[in-house]
Design a protein around this motif. Sequence first.
Motif, PDB file in Angstrom:
ATOM      1  N   ARG A 215       0.821  -1.207   0.000  1.00 29.97           N
ATOM      2  CA  ARG A 215       0.000   0.000   0.000  1.00 29.97           C
ATOM      3  C   ARG A 215       0.861   1.266   0.000  1.00 29.97           C
ATOM      4  N   ASN A 216       0.513   2.177  -0.900  1.00 26.63           N
ATOM      5  CA  ASN A 216       1.198   3.467  -0.991  1.00 26.63           C
ATOM      6  C   ASN A 216       2.690   3.312  -1.285  1.00 26.63           C
ATOM      7  N   VAL A 217       2.989   2.344  -2.136  1.00 23.38           N
ATOM      8  CA  VAL A 217       4.353   2.088  -2.600  1.00 23.38           C
ATOM      9  C   VAL A 217       4.490   2.462  -4.079  1.00 23.38           C
ATOM     10  N   MET A 218       3.488   2.109  -4.873  1.00 18.59           N
ATOM     11  CA  MET A 218       3.562   2.342  -6.322  1.00 18.59           C
ATOM     12  C   MET A 218       3.578   3.806  -6.705  1.00 18.59           C
ATOM     13  N   ILE A 219       3.222   4.685  -5.785  1.00 20.81           N
ATOM     14  CA  ILE A 219       3.193   6.121  -6.091  1.00 20.81           C
ATOM     15  C   ILE A 219       4.579   6.642  -6.470  1.00 20.81           C
ATOM     16  N   TYR A 220       5.637   5.913  -6.114  1.00 22.01           N
ATOM     17  CA  TYR A 220       6.995   6.339  -6.450  1.00 22.01           C
ATOM     18  C   TYR A 220       7.474   5.795  -7.795  1.00 22.01           C
ATOM     19  N   LEU A 243      -4.782  -9.086  -2.909  1.00 20.82           N
ATOM     20  CA  LEU A 243      -3.802  -8.003  -2.924  1.00 20.82           C
ATOM     21  C   LEU A 243      -4.489  -6.720  -2.484  1.00 20.82           C
ATOM     22  N   LEU A 244      -3.925  -6.061  -1.455  1.00 24.07           N
ATOM     23  CA  LEU A 244      -4.435  -4.782  -0.974  1.00 24.07           C
ATOM     24  C   LEU A 244      -3.417  -3.703  -1.314  1.00 24.07           C
ATOM     25  N   ILE A 245      -3.866  -2.653  -2.009  1.00 27.86           N
ATOM     26  CA  ILE A 245      -2.988  -1.560  -2.394  1.00 27.86           C
ATOM     27  C   ILE A 245      -3.544  -0.247  -1.856  1.00 27.86           C
ATOM     28  N   GLY A 246      -2.808   0.838  -2.031  1.00 23.25           N
ATOM     29  CA  GLY A 246      -3.278   2.134  -1.567  1.00 23.25           C
ATOM     30  C   GLY A 246      -4.461   2.628  -2.386  1.00 23.25           C
ATOM     31  N   HIS A 247      -5.320   3.400  -1.771  1.00 19.28           N
ATOM     32  CA  HIS A 247      -6.517   3.880  -2.459  1.00 19.28           C
ATOM     33  C   HIS A 247      -6.190   4.868  -3.589  1.00 19.28           C
ATOM     34  N   ALA A 248      -4.972   5.393  -3.602  1.00 17.59           N
ATOM     35  CA  ALA A 248      -4.558   6.297  -4.678  1.00 17.59           C
ATOM     36  C   ALA A 248      -3.819   5.557  -5.790  1.00 17.59           C
TER      37      ALA A 248
END
Length: 271
Positions: A215-220, A243-248
């Motif tokens: 979560r909140n890793v792919m933003i980079y 798979l749980l990822i960030g809402h953004a």
Amino acid sequence: MIRLKDKEFSDIVQYMRDEYGINLEKKKVLIECRMSKILERYGLDSFAGYLDMVHQDRSGEMAGEMVNHLTTNYTYFYREADHFERLQDAILPELLGHSVSGTLDIWCAGCSTGEECYTLGMTLEEYKRIRNVTLRTRILATDISGKVLDKARDGEYPVKELEGLPPEWRRKYCGDTSGRTFRVDEELKSCVRFQRRNLMDPMPASERFDIILCRNVMIYFDRISRNRLIKNLEDALKKGGYLLIGHAELLTIKETRLEPVYPAVYRKKKE
């Protein structure tokens, strides 16, 4: 402050993208500001010299230090709370209903300083208590930075990070919270195995997971690195795993073979 030359900037951007999938194309000022003191600590006067040292360091610790300083380790307990509620209400019952062994393997990918995996541990404990069920879990928490993993293993945090955590959970799992810091319950800490890993590297075939939190890793990441990471995560899931990822960070149909089941939650098909 040590100035970052154009060639040095280009080399650092290329290195971080190739090795870790991180996109720093528009971060020249950030690199200068965050890394200058690190260079001075090593007695260096150029970014080229620092990058040479990173390449020569076989342990990977300097690279991890670099990633740690150039990304934001912003996290707190019970972040994006609906994920933990969804785990208790739907995901855990569904997985346990089809589990032969009663054991779930869970991976916190990009765990940073540990708040997420400890919140997960609390969630699992509460699920067992409320449902009165036996549940065995193996939690792997990984990050590229040895420094943040040391903090995660230590389990000491500022009290202000507890603001979103249910009061009952604070009393059960967070020890004395009357001061400026608190320590996570030792039994909870013992449930998590920390390991330094690069998310760009595929997970060994012997390790497959029922649940992955990334979560909140792919933003980079840029598009190519993001696609590479998504494939690694898909491959690391067991059939029927979540798979749980960030809402953004929502995935498009073209990006993944997983099916969306809840907001920022995806499932691997069982067949």
